[in-house]
Design a protein around this motif. Structure first.
Motif, short mmCIF file in Angstrom:
data_model
loop_
_atom_site.label_atom_id
_atom_site.label_comp_id
_atom_site.label_asym_id
_atom_site.label_seq_id
_atom_site.Cartn_x
_atom_site.Cartn_y
_atom_site.Cartn_z
N PHE A 1 10.68 -4.49 12.98
CA PHE A 1 10.49 -5.91 13.27
C PHE A 1 9.64 -6.16 14.51
N ALA A 2 8.80 -5.20 14.83
CA ALA A 2 7.83 -5.38 15.90
C ALA A 2 6.51 -5.87 15.30
N VAL A 3 5.84 -6.80 15.99
CA VAL A 3 4.55 -7.30 15.53
C VAL A 3 3.50 -6.20 15.69
N VAL A 4 2.87 -5.82 14.58
CA VAL A 4 1.85 -4.77 14.63
C VAL A 4 0.45 -5.30 14.32
N GLU A 5 0.36 -6.54 13.82
CA GLU A 5 -0.95 -7.13 13.52
C GLU A 5 -0.81 -8.63 13.43
N THR A 6 -1.85 -9.34 13.83
CA THR A 6 -1.92 -10.78 13.63
C THR A 6 -3.24 -11.13 12.97
N LEU B 1 -0.03 -17.17 -0.18
CA LEU B 1 -0.37 -18.59 -0.13
C LEU B 1 0.47 -19.22 0.96
N ILE B 2 -0.19 -19.90 1.90
CA ILE B 2 0.49 -20.52 3.04
C ILE B 2 0.15 -22.01 3.03
N PHE B 3 1.18 -22.85 2.88
CA PHE B 3 1.01 -24.29 2.70
C PHE B 3 1.34 -25.05 3.98
N GLY B 4 0.46 -26.00 4.34
CA GLY B 4 0.83 -27.00 5.32
C GLY B 4 1.85 -27.94 4.72
N SER B 5 2.63 -28.60 5.58
CA SER B 5 3.76 -29.40 5.09
C SER B 5 3.36 -30.73 4.48
N GLY B 6 2.17 -31.26 4.82
CA GLY B 6 1.78 -32.58 4.33
C GLY B 6 2.46 -33.73 5.04
N ASP C 1 5.72 -4.04 4.46
CA ASP C 1 5.18 -5.00 5.42
C ASP C 1 5.96 -6.31 5.38
N TRP C 2 6.31 -6.78 6.56
CA TRP C 2 7.02 -8.05 6.71
C TRP C 2 6.05 -9.06 7.32
N TYR C 3 5.83 -10.18 6.63
CA TYR C 3 4.89 -11.20 7.10
C TYR C 3 5.67 -12.46 7.49
N VAL C 4 5.34 -12.99 8.67
CA VAL C 4 6.03 -14.17 9.20
C VAL C 4 4.99 -15.18 9.66
N ILE C 5 5.27 -16.45 9.42
CA ILE C 5 4.46 -17.54 9.97
C ILE C 5 5.34 -18.42 10.85
N GLY C 6 4.69 -19.18 11.75
CA GLY C 6 5.38 -20.16 12.58
C GLY C 6 4.74 -21.52 12.38
N ASP C 7 5.54 -22.56 12.40
CA ASP C 7 4.98 -23.88 12.06
C ASP C 7 4.07 -24.45 13.13
N ASN C 8 4.11 -23.90 14.34
CA ASN C 8 3.18 -24.37 15.38
C ASN C 8 2.27 -23.25 15.88
N ALA C 9 2.11 -22.21 15.06
CA ALA C 9 1.27 -21.07 15.44
C ALA C 9 0.07 -20.96 14.50
N PRO C 10 -1.09 -20.54 15.01
CA PRO C 10 -2.28 -20.39 14.17
C PRO C 10 -2.38 -19.01 13.53
N LEU C 11 -1.34 -18.19 13.66
CA LEU C 11 -1.41 -16.79 13.27
C LEU C 11 -0.45 -16.44 12.14
N LEU C 12 -0.86 -15.43 11.35
CA LEU C 12 0.04 -14.72 10.46
C LEU C 12 0.44 -13.44 11.17
N LEU D 1 -5.73 -14.60 12.20
CA LEU D 1 -5.96 -16.00 12.54
C LEU D 1 -6.06 -16.83 11.27
N LEU D 2 -5.22 -17.87 11.17
CA LEU D 2 -5.19 -18.72 9.99
C LEU D 2 -6.10 -19.94 10.12
N ILE D 3 -6.32 -20.39 11.33
CA ILE D 3 -7.11 -21.61 11.58
C ILE D 3 -8.33 -21.22 12.39
N GLU D 4 -9.49 -21.37 11.80
CA GLU D 4 -10.73 -20.99 12.46
C GLU D 4 -10.94 -21.78 13.74
#
Length: 317
Positions: A68-73, A108-113, A50-61, A75-78
């Motif tokens: 490399f096709a997205v098979v699941e997302t 573990l997914i960190f906001g930048s601060g 499994d390959w996991y990707v985040i985006g800095d302006n996206a609410p999803l994992l 939600l990181l931000i309720e």
């Protein structure tokens, strides 16, 4: 794997010596392709297949398959289901790593601060069947950094994270600082209101390109070693908040046994057609260990609102 217009094979990356440890290291790019449907890719980890990707302006994992096709997302931000979060309110998820202590197998997914309190968040996602998601407030942790006298409010920008055993390393872009925590102490503080964790800081000496400073953007641990891989991008930007023109990106290597203030990593400038490859590499992951000096890598890029890209490469040193 199907070929695509951005396919590149056999681009050998030359070594850029200025400001770096001069031990020989090469990177050969094997494949490039667009990450369709993933805005502003900022982090990648690979767990099993499994390959996991985040985006800095996206609410999803995003979970990708081996093509490399997205098979699941997830939600990181309720409460936020928009595909792109406005810059003023985004949590700016820039750093992602895995933890596995036998009891916990999670991301573990960190906001930048870089903007408080919106970007003072940590999301922990279980990779077990329960898929449990927990969100923690990092404001006290990040405030301790901001009040350290070394990394000020306007220069805090956590861009990468990785672990070796109980050691958690966070990487601050604007000042090229590495922060080391006890992972156990950090999680004890967040989950049980234990003592605020202490940290050590080390400043790296990274190269300049066209007179601009390379700044940390990604990191991962080389399996079964005390070495880390880092990425650093060169961007003509006035501050930690605004984007700028991309000049190039580096891949580097750190020995944790030798790290100290002023440490110069081995590093290599990504090149294409004998010129700096003008992509903003945001993260790096070891996909496969070929031998103890040869690795398959995955890197993701962020075009600041445009196309995100996946780069597959091989590193030898």
């Amino acid at each position: 794997m199907t070929s695509i217009p951005l396919f590149l094979l056999g681009i050998v990356v030359s070594i850029f010596m200025l400001g770096c440890n001069q031990d020989i290291m090469t990177v050969t790019i094997k494949h490039r392709e667009e990450l369709k449907g993933i805005p502003s890719a900022s982090g990648i980890v690979v767990v099993n297949n499994d390959w996991y990707v985040i985006g800095d302006n996206a609410p999803l994992l995003y979970r990708l398959d081996q093509n490399f096709a997205v098979v699941e997302t997830r939600l990181l931000i309720e409460g936020n289901t928009d595909s792109i979060i406005p810059k003023i309110s985004k949590p700016d998820f820039e750093a992602m790593t895995t933890i596995d202590d036998g009891d916990t197998n999670a991301l573990l997914i960190f906001g930048s601060g870089s903007k408080t309190p919106e970007r003072d968040k940590l999301v922990m996602i279980s990779l077990k069947k329960d898929g449990l998601i927990k969100t923690f407030d990092l404001k006290a942790v990040y405030d301790a950094i901001r009040n350290s006298g070394t990394i000020a409010i306007e220069t805090l920008n956590i861009e990468a994270a990785t672990t070796i055993d109980d050691r958690l390393f966070l990487f601050n872009r604007e000042t090229n600082m590495v922060l080391e925590y006890s992972l156990k102490d950090l999680m004890n503080f967040l989950e049980t209101d234990g003592a605020l964790p202490t940290f050590q800081m080390y400043q790296l000496q990274l190269p300049k390109l066209e007179g601009l400073q390379a700044k940390l953007s990604g990191a991962t641990t080389i399996p079964n070693t005390n070495h880390l891989l880092i990425t650093a991008s060169v961007e003509d930007s006035p501050n930690t908040y605004d984007d700028g023109n991309v000049v190039g990106s580096y891949v580097g290597m750190i020995s944790i046994d030798q790290i100290k203030d002023g440490y110069r990593p081995k590093c290599v400038l990504l090149m294409e057609h004998e010129q700096a490859l003008k992509v903003k590499v945001e993260s790096v992951e070891i996909v496969k260990v070929i031998n103890d000096q040869h690795y398959q890598l995955a890197l993701v890029t962020d075009s600041d609102g445009g196309v995100s890209e996946l780069i597959l490469a091989e590193l030898s040193w």
